[in-house]
Design a protein around this motif. Structure first.
Motif, PDB file in Angstrom:
ATOM      1  N   ARG A 173       0.848  -1.198   0.000  1.00  0.00           N
ATOM      2  CA  ARG A 173       0.000   0.000   0.000  1.00  0.00           C
ATOM      3  C   ARG A 173       0.878   1.240   0.000  1.00  0.00           C
ATOM      4  O   ARG A 173       2.094   1.148   0.082  1.00  0.00           O
ATOM      5  CB  ARG A 173      -0.892   0.012   1.249  1.00  0.00           C
ATOM      6  N   LYS A 174       0.242   2.394  -0.037  1.00  0.00           N
ATOM      7  CA  LYS A 174       0.978   3.645   0.053  1.00  0.00           C
ATOM      8  C   LYS A 174       1.808   3.646   1.344  1.00  0.00           C
ATOM      9  O   LYS A 174       1.309   3.212   2.391  1.00  0.00           O
ATOM     10  CB  LYS A 174      -0.052   4.788   0.087  1.00  0.00           C
ATOM     11  N   MET A 175       3.053   4.097   1.254  1.00  0.00           N
ATOM     12  CA  MET A 175       3.872   4.089   2.461  1.00  0.00           C
ATOM     13  C   MET A 175       3.370   5.147   3.439  1.00  0.00           C
ATOM     14  O   MET A 175       3.216   6.308   3.077  1.00  0.00           O
ATOM     15  CB  MET A 175       5.337   4.361   2.118  1.00  0.00           C
ATOM     16  N   SER A 176       3.108   4.725   4.648  1.00  0.00           N
ATOM     17  CA  SER A 176       2.553   5.668   5.623  1.00  0.00           C
ATOM     18  C   SER A 176       2.843   5.172   7.034  1.00  0.00           C
ATOM     19  O   SER A 176       2.736   3.967   7.316  1.00  0.00           O
ATOM     20  CB  SER A 176       1.032   5.771   5.416  1.00  0.00           C
ATOM     21  N   LYS A 177       3.212   6.115   7.886  1.00  0.00           N
ATOM     22  CA  LYS A 177       3.462   5.743   9.293  1.00  0.00           C
ATOM     23  C   LYS A 177       2.223   5.089   9.884  1.00  0.00           C
ATOM     24  O   LYS A 177       2.309   4.138  10.647  1.00  0.00           O
ATOM     25  CB  LYS A 177       3.765   7.014  10.094  1.00  0.00           C
ATOM     26  N   VAL A 196      12.074  -6.211   4.590  1.00  0.00           N
ATOM     27  CA  VAL A 196      12.132  -6.549   3.160  1.00  0.00           C
ATOM     28  C   VAL A 196      11.613  -7.975   2.937  1.00  0.00           C
ATOM     29  O   VAL A 196      10.928  -8.261   1.952  1.00  0.00           O
ATOM     30  CB  VAL A 196      13.581  -6.398   2.630  1.00  0.00           C
ATOM     31  N   SER A 197      11.889  -8.861   3.903  1.00  0.00           N
ATOM     32  CA  SER A 197      11.504 -10.274   3.716  1.00  0.00           C
ATOM     33  C   SER A 197       9.984 -10.450   3.608  1.00  0.00           C
ATOM     34  O   SER A 197       9.512 -11.411   3.017  1.00  0.00           O
ATOM     35  CB  SER A 197      12.053 -11.134   4.860  1.00  0.00           C
ATOM     36  N   ILE A 198       9.207  -9.510   4.166  1.00  0.00           N
ATOM     37  CA  ILE A 198       7.743  -9.671   4.086  1.00  0.00           C
ATOM     38  C   ILE A 198       7.122  -8.758   3.013  1.00  0.00           C
ATOM     39  O   ILE A 198       5.913  -8.580   2.963  1.00  0.00           O
ATOM     40  CB  ILE A 198       7.069  -9.403   5.457  1.00  0.00           C
ATOM     41  N   MET A 199       7.986  -8.186   2.168  1.00  0.00           N
ATOM     42  CA  MET A 199       7.444  -7.312   1.121  1.00  0.00           C
ATOM     43  C   MET A 199       6.572  -8.078   0.136  1.00  0.00           C
ATOM     44  O   MET A 199       6.836  -9.238  -0.181  1.00  0.00           O
ATOM     45  CB  MET A 199       8.583  -6.600   0.369  1.00  0.00           C
ATOM     46  N   VAL A 200       5.540  -7.360  -0.344  1.00  0.00           N
ATOM     47  CA  VAL A 200       4.592  -7.976  -1.281  1.00  0.00           C
ATOM     48  C   VAL A 200       5.247  -8.100  -2.651  1.00  0.00           C
ATOM     49  O   VAL A 200       5.872  -7.166  -3.135  1.00  0.00           O
ATOM     50  CB  VAL A 200       3.325  -7.100  -1.379  1.00  0.00           C
ATOM     51  N   THR A 201       5.135  -9.301  -3.262  1.00  0.00           N
ATOM     52  CA  THR A 201       5.742  -9.559  -4.575  1.00  0.00           C
ATOM     53  C   THR A 201       4.643  -9.809  -5.617  1.00  0.00           C
ATOM     54  O   THR A 201       3.459  -9.738  -5.290  1.00  0.00           O
ATOM     55  CB  THR A 201       6.673 -10.787  -4.498  1.00  0.00           C
ATOM     56  N   ASP A 202       5.081 -10.111  -6.841  1.00  0.00           N
ATOM     57  CA  ASP A 202       4.094 -10.402  -7.898  1.00  0.00           C
ATOM     58  C   ASP A 202       3.246 -11.608  -7.476  1.00  0.00           C
ATOM     59  O   ASP A 202       3.784 -12.698  -7.251  1.00  0.00           O
ATOM     60  CB  ASP A 202       4.866 -10.712  -9.203  1.00  0.00           C
ATOM     61  N   PRO A 203       1.929 -11.445  -7.359  1.00  0.00           N
ATOM     62  CA  PRO A 203       1.092 -12.562  -6.889  1.00  0.00           C
ATOM     63  C   PRO A 203       1.155 -13.794  -7.783  1.00  0.00           C
ATOM     64  O   PRO A 203       0.835 -14.906  -7.345  1.00  0.00           O
ATOM     65  CB  PRO A 203      -0.329 -11.968  -6.875  1.00  0.00           C
ATOM     66  N   ALA A 204       1.646 -13.611  -9.039  1.00  0.00           N
ATOM     67  CA  ALA A 204       1.733 -14.770  -9.944  1.00  0.00           C
ATOM     68  C   ALA A 204       2.840 -15.735  -9.513  1.00  0.00           C
ATOM     69  O   ALA A 204       2.847 -16.906  -9.890  1.00  0.00           O
ATOM     70  CB  ALA A 204       1.982 -14.293 -11.381  1.00  0.00           C
ATOM     71  N   ARG A 205       3.789 -15.258  -8.700  1.00  0.00           N
ATOM     72  CA  ARG A 205       4.883 -16.151  -8.286  1.00  0.00           C
ATOM     73  C   ARG A 205       4.511 -16.875  -7.006  1.00  0.00           C
ATOM     74  O   ARG A 205       5.061 -16.601  -5.922  1.00  0.00           O
ATOM     75  CB  ARG A 205       6.184 -15.363  -8.066  1.00  0.00           C
ATOM     76  N   VAL A 206       3.609 -17.802  -7.138  1.00  0.00           N
ATOM     77  CA  VAL A 206       3.174 -18.550  -5.958  1.00  0.00           C
ATOM     78  C   VAL A 206       4.253 -19.548  -5.547  1.00  0.00           C
ATOM     79  O   VAL A 206       4.588 -19.687  -4.381  1.00  0.00           O
ATOM     80  CB  VAL A 206       1.853 -19.290  -6.248  1.00  0.00           C
ATOM     81  N   ARG A 207       4.801 -20.271  -6.546  1.00  0.00           N
ATOM     82  CA  ARG A 207       5.848 -21.256  -6.261  1.00  0.00           C
ATOM     83  C   ARG A 207       7.165 -20.797  -6.873  1.00  0.00           C
ATOM     84  O   ARG A 207       7.170 -19.931  -7.750  1.00  0.00           O
ATOM     85  CB  ARG A 207       5.462 -22.632  -6.838  1.00  0.00           C
ATOM     86  N   ARG A 208       8.243 -21.374  -6.406  1.00  0.00           N
ATOM     87  CA  ARG A 208       9.582 -20.960  -6.842  1.00  0.00           C
ATOM     88  C   ARG A 208       9.728 -21.024  -8.366  1.00  0.00           C
ATOM     89  O   ARG A 208      10.402 -20.199  -8.962  1.00  0.00           O
ATOM     90  CB  ARG A 208      10.619 -21.857  -6.135  1.00  0.00           C
ATOM     91  N   LYS A 216       5.001  -5.824 -11.550  1.00  0.00           N
ATOM     92  CA  LYS A 216       3.878  -6.029 -10.635  1.00  0.00           C
ATOM     93  C   LYS A 216       4.362  -6.254  -9.203  1.00  0.00           C
ATOM     94  O   LYS A 216       3.646  -6.788  -8.364  1.00  0.00           O
ATOM     95  CB  LYS A 216       3.047  -7.236 -11.084  1.00  0.00           C
ATOM     96  N   CYS A 217       5.600  -5.892  -8.940  1.00  0.00           N
ATOM     97  CA  CYS A 217       6.212  -6.247  -7.650  1.00  0.00           C
ATOM     98  C   CYS A 217       6.792  -5.004  -6.972  1.00  0.00           C
ATOM     99  O   CYS A 217       7.545  -4.246  -7.582  1.00  0.00           O
ATOM    100  CB  CYS A 217       7.318  -7.265  -7.911  1.00  0.00           C
TER     101      CYS A 217
END
Ligand code: SF4
Length: 336
Positions: A173-177, A196-208, A216-217
């Protein structure tokens, strides 16, 4: 911030910590505001804003911002404020907490923050550009009502966009405190890596082995800022062919962003030990108020311009930079 650093060497700058704006959406719990003021001051000092070159000040210490905002409210159509993205989004969410006069009117307060110092230019991110456009509209209206072509009341400001794209928060989402999704300049390596490890990625990459699309990431948006071109090719190819996993991609981002921010983090620790931030951000209020009241030329280089980061583009003393005469009332007082 990168463009602020450049501007502080080129022109007179006012960098404002917008604590009244923080109230417009955080009025129910104000307890974090003093610490946020302190932290923001430290962040700015840590990246290299220099109080000897630019004025860093806290908005609420310069009461003239409230006075000018009140007066500008007389000229500001409600529809202009209702068209602001923040207001429209709050309405779409049905957010009753934000359905306040203060939140509706915050672009008017921002306009006061800008016009107060007859700013030539306001360095902003893409999301703030519309607010400078509102400031232009309001300035032009006041000039039409009270100024002349050769002697306008307010300088009509321009915006200046930085080269970095607008970064999303680590939840996409928009970065906000208030969403608690920010990665801060002065955070340590372990915290940056965890965020960074929990950042949202391209939803199409479900598996490795699923290929993805960096566009889209949100991780890719950060790579554009923190990672060099050689690694861009590696990420793009690896992502679209599933040659790399998101974990590899995020690991690289955590390393690169920490490398950029760690000097800032250590500078922030040094400033914290050496300096009372109050001396940096509260003490300049007297001088800033003199500018706000028109008793000091905000364009003079000898003193120094703003979250609302307003900059006077010139250094010399030509007529263009002289503060315009404001409308005079019959008793000799100034209307504005
Ligand atoms: S490989 Fe990188 S760019 Fe591609 S989806 Fe994963 S984190 Fe995003």
């Amino acid at each position: 911030l990168a463009q602020w650093l450049q501007l502080q060497d080129e022109m007179r700058c006012f960098f404002m910590i917008a604590d009244w704006h923080a109230l417009t959406n955080n009025y129910r719990d104000t307890s974090s505001i003093p610490e946020n003021i302190r932290q923001q001051t430290l962040d700015w000092l840590a990246v290299g804003l220099d109080p000897s070159k630019a004025t860093i000040f806290v908005q609420s210490a310069v009461k003239e911002h409230a006075e000018l905002s009140l007066l500008l409210g007389m000229f500001t159509p409600v529809g202009l404020m209702e068209r602001c993205t923040g207001w429209k989004e709050a309405n779409e969410r049905g957010d009753d907490v934000l359905r306040t006069y203060g939140f509706l009117g915050y672009p008017c307060l921002q306009t006061a923050d800008i016009l107060m110092y007859q700013a030539h230019v306001v360095p902003v991110g893409k999301d703030q550009q519309e607010h400078v456009e509102k400031a232009q509209d309001i300035a032009q209206k006041v000039n039409f009502l009270y100024g002349t072509e050769t002697n306008p009341v307010f300088r009509v400001p321009e915006w200046q966009l930085g080269t970095a794209p607008m970064l999303p928060g680590n939840d996409g989402r928009k970065m906000s405190k208030s969403y608690d999704n920010c990665i801060y300049i002065t955070e340590d390596a372990a915290t940056v890596e965890q965020k960074v490890s929990i950042m949202v990625t391209d939803p199409a990459r479900v598996r490795r082995h699923d290929p993805g699309n960096p566009e889209k990431c949100s991780v890719w948006e950060y790579h554009k800022v923190f990672t060099d071109k050689k690694h861009h090719d590696w990420i793009w190819k690896g992502c679209t062919t599933a040659g790399i996993g998101c974990r590899d991609c995020k690991k690289l981002l955590a390393e690169r962003s920490t490398r950029s921010s760690s000097p800032c983090a250590s500078d922030a620790r040094r400033w914290r030990r050496q300096t009372s931030t109050g001396g940096v951000c509260w003490r300049p209020a007297t001088r800033t108020r003199a500018c706000a009241r028109g008793n000091d030329d905000p364009c003079a280089r000898s003193s120094t311009s703003t979250r609302s980061n307003h900059h006077d583009r010139h250094r010399g003393g030509d007529a263009d930079r002289r503060r315009p005469q404001l409308p005079v009332q019959p008793d000799g007082g100034r209307l504005l």
